[in-house]
Design a protein around this motif. Structure first.
Motif, mmCIF file in Angstrom:
data_model
loop_
_atom_site.group_PDB
_atom_site.id
_atom_site.type_symbol
_atom_site.label_atom_id
_atom_site.label_comp_id
_atom_site.label_asym_id
_atom_site.label_seq_id
_atom_site.Cartn_x
_atom_site.Cartn_y
_atom_site.Cartn_z
ATOM 1 N N LYS A 98 0.836 -1.200 0.000
ATOM 2 C CA LYS A 98 0.000 0.000 0.000
ATOM 3 C C LYS A 98 0.865 1.243 0.000
ATOM 4 C CE LYS A 98 -3.480 2.469 2.700
ATOM 5 N NZ LYS A 98 -4.247 2.504 3.957
ATOM 6 N N ARG A 99 1.945 1.209 0.798
ATOM 7 C CA ARG A 99 2.825 2.376 0.869
ATOM 8 C C ARG A 99 3.410 2.720 -0.487
ATOM 9 N NH1 ARG A 99 6.480 5.002 -0.491
ATOM 10 N NH2 ARG A 99 8.338 5.749 0.556
ATOM 11 N N TYR A 100 3.883 1.697 -1.231
ATOM 12 C CA TYR A 100 4.509 1.954 -2.524
ATOM 13 C C TYR A 100 3.492 2.172 -3.637
ATOM 14 C CZ TYR A 100 8.977 0.713 -0.461
ATOM 15 O OH TYR A 100 10.101 0.686 0.321
ATOM 16 N N ALA A 101 2.284 1.634 -3.468
ATOM 17 C CA ALA A 101 1.277 1.790 -4.516
ATOM 18 C C ALA A 101 0.490 3.080 -4.370
ATOM 19 C CB ALA A 101 0.330 0.596 -4.504
ATOM 20 N N LEU A 102 0.031 3.384 -3.135
ATOM 21 C CA LEU A 102 -0.857 4.525 -2.919
ATOM 22 C C LEU A 102 -0.330 5.550 -1.931
ATOM 23 C CD1 LEU A 102 -4.193 2.497 -2.626
ATOM 24 C CD2 LEU A 102 -3.282 3.602 -4.663
ATOM 25 N N GLY A 103 0.669 5.155 -1.146
ATOM 26 C CA GLY A 103 1.124 6.023 -0.074
ATOM 27 C C GLY A 103 0.390 5.691 1.214
ATOM 28 N N ASP A 104 1.048 5.908 2.331
ATOM 29 C CA ASP A 104 0.458 5.578 3.628
ATOM 30 C C ASP A 104 0.917 6.621 4.628
ATOM 31 O OD1 ASP A 104 -0.306 4.483 6.103
ATOM 32 O OD2 ASP A 104 -0.247 2.464 5.268
ATOM 33 N N LYS A 157 1.104 5.639 -7.633
ATOM 34 C CA LYS A 157 -0.030 6.443 -8.094
ATOM 35 C C LYS A 157 0.408 7.875 -8.371
ATOM 36 C CE LYS A 157 -4.609 8.060 -6.733
ATOM 37 N NZ LYS A 157 -5.642 8.069 -5.665
ATOM 38 N N TYR A 158 1.201 8.442 -7.460
ATOM 39 C CA TYR A 158 1.667 9.823 -7.649
ATOM 40 C C TYR A 158 2.498 9.946 -8.913
ATOM 41 C CZ TYR A 158 4.235 14.155 -6.824
ATOM 42 O OH TYR A 158 4.794 15.396 -6.960
ATOM 43 N N TYR A 159 3.437 8.998 -9.097
ATOM 44 C CA TYR A 159 4.285 9.050 -10.289
ATOM 45 C C TYR A 159 3.472 8.848 -11.558
ATOM 46 C CZ TYR A 159 8.215 8.832 -7.060
ATOM 47 O OH TYR A 159 9.110 9.104 -6.077
ATOM 48 N N TYR A 160 2.457 8.004 -11.471
ATOM 49 C CA TYR A 160 1.596 7.785 -12.640
ATOM 50 C C TYR A 160 0.882 9.079 -13.020
ATOM 51 C CZ TYR A 160 -2.686 6.617 -15.103
ATOM 52 O OH TYR A 160 -3.726 6.608 -15.980
ATOM 53 N N GLU A 161 0.345 9.767 -12.009
ATOM 54 C CA GLU A 161 -0.359 11.015 -12.293
ATOM 55 C C GLU A 161 0.589 12.055 -12.874
ATOM 56 O OE1 GLU A 161 -2.093 11.994 -8.572
ATOM 57 O OE2 GLU A 161 -3.795 10.590 -8.793
ATOM 58 N N GLN A 162 1.845 12.073 -12.355
ATOM 59 C CA GLN A 162 2.823 13.007 -12.898
ATOM 60 C C GLN A 162 3.132 12.690 -14.354
ATOM 61 O OE1 GLN A 162 4.179 15.766 -11.331
ATOM 62 N NE2 GLN A 162 2.559 15.326 -9.853
ATOM 63 N N VAL A 163 3.360 11.417 -14.636
ATOM 64 C CA VAL A 163 3.650 10.998 -16.014
ATOM 65 C C VAL A 163 2.469 11.301 -16.914
ATOM 66 C CG1 VAL A 163 4.092 9.003 -17.482
ATOM 67 C CG2 VAL A 163 5.324 9.252 -15.331
ATOM 68 N N LYS A 164 1.262 11.069 -16.399
ATOM 69 C CA LYS A 164 0.059 11.345 -17.194
ATOM 70 C C LYS A 164 -0.035 12.826 -17.507
ATOM 71 C CE LYS A 164 -4.961 10.836 -17.076
ATOM 72 N NZ LYS A 164 -6.124 10.381 -16.258
ATOM 73 N N ALA A 165 0.239 13.682 -16.501
ATOM 74 C CA ALA A 165 0.199 15.126 -16.731
ATOM 75 C C ALA A 165 1.261 15.547 -17.734
ATOM 76 C CB ALA A 165 0.380 15.861 -15.406
ATOM 77 N N ASP A 166 2.492 14.985 -17.579
ATOM 78 C CA ASP A 166 3.570 15.304 -18.524
ATOM 79 C C ASP A 166 3.203 14.845 -19.925
ATOM 80 O OD1 ASP A 166 4.959 16.377 -16.432
ATOM 81 O OD2 ASP A 166 6.222 14.602 -16.107
#
Length: 248
Positions: free
Chosen positions: A133-139, A151-160
């Motif tokens: 959970k920590r590495y996937a979504l944060g805890d 998830k955070y990195y995915y959103e960043q990549v998606k925005a980029d």
């Protein structure tokens, strides 16, 4: 099989009572009772071991003896369920009734070890789940993980990626505009080249004319020099003639 009571006596009453008449129903009841007794005697006789058979069992031969006639009932417990069916007595362990205390000591030890291993595996799985959970979504139990997870990195990549897509679209539009401007510039360059070529031709013609004019000027100068010389010679000749006239 275990025999139970079959025949129940009739409480006969004498006349004038009509409760127990001597009729077909009551007589058949007596007949059926006698027949059942006869059947049971025949069955017991068929299953008994006679003396001659018993004397031959000394050579390890076996004789099956029906013991059900000695058994009238069986009791079941919470662990073992007993049943009589025909001549067969069966015992069945009740599902879920065997506890750890009923097992062999070695098996108990082995099962306890399995339980400990299972608990350790469960604890490890829970730990892995927490880190997953920590590495996937944060805890919140892990400070800083809200910006360090998949998830955070995915959103960043998606925005980029969206920004890159927009930049690519703008670049494509800019490239199209540049191509149009390049076509226009090429056309203008062609016109300028044609004009330059015409200008060069005009310059060449002008140069040729200037050279021709220079040559004409030189000829004129030569002729003027010759004319001046002729005039000088004429003047000199005129002066000489004047001098001669005065002498006379």
């Amino acid at each position: 099989m275990a025999y139970g009571p079959y025949y129940y006596i009739t409480d006969w009453e004498n006349e004038p009572s009509q409760k127990t008449p001597m009729n077909r129903i009551n007589l058949l009841k007596i007949e059926n009772g006698i027949k059942e007794v006869d059947n049971r005697i025949v069955q017991i006789d068929a299953n008994k071991a006679d003396k001659s058979t018993i004397n031959t069992l000394a050579d390890d031969a076996q004789k099956v003896i029906d013991l059900t006639r000695f058994v009238y009932s069986v009791d079941s417990t919470a662990t073992v369920a007993m049943q009589i069916q025909g001549r067969t007595i069966t015992a069945r362990i009740v599902d879920g009734s065997v506890t750890m205390n009923k097992l062999d000591a070695a098996i108990q030890t082995e099962f306890r070890q399995y339980m400990l291993d299972a608990q350790s595996a469960r604890d490890a799985a829970l730990q892995y789940q927490t880190f997953a959970k920590r590495y996937a979504l944060g805890d919140q139990e892990f400070p800083g993980s809200e910006t360090d997870n998949a998830k955070y990195y995915y959103e960043q990549v998606k925005a980029d990626a969206e920004t890159s897509s927009q930049n690519a679209l703008a670049a494509a539009e800019s490239s199209e505009t540049s191509m149009e401007q390049a076509v226009i510039s090429t056309a203008k360059a062609s016109v300028a080249t044609a004009a330059a070529n015409k200008t060069a031709a005009d310059v060449l013609i002008t140069t040729e004319k200037a050279m021709a004019a220079g040559a004409s000027e030189q000829v004129a100068r030569d002729k003027a020099t010759e004319a001046g010389a002729s005039r000088l010679a004429a003047d000199q000749s005129a002066n000489s003639s004047t001098s001669q006239c005065k002498a006379f």
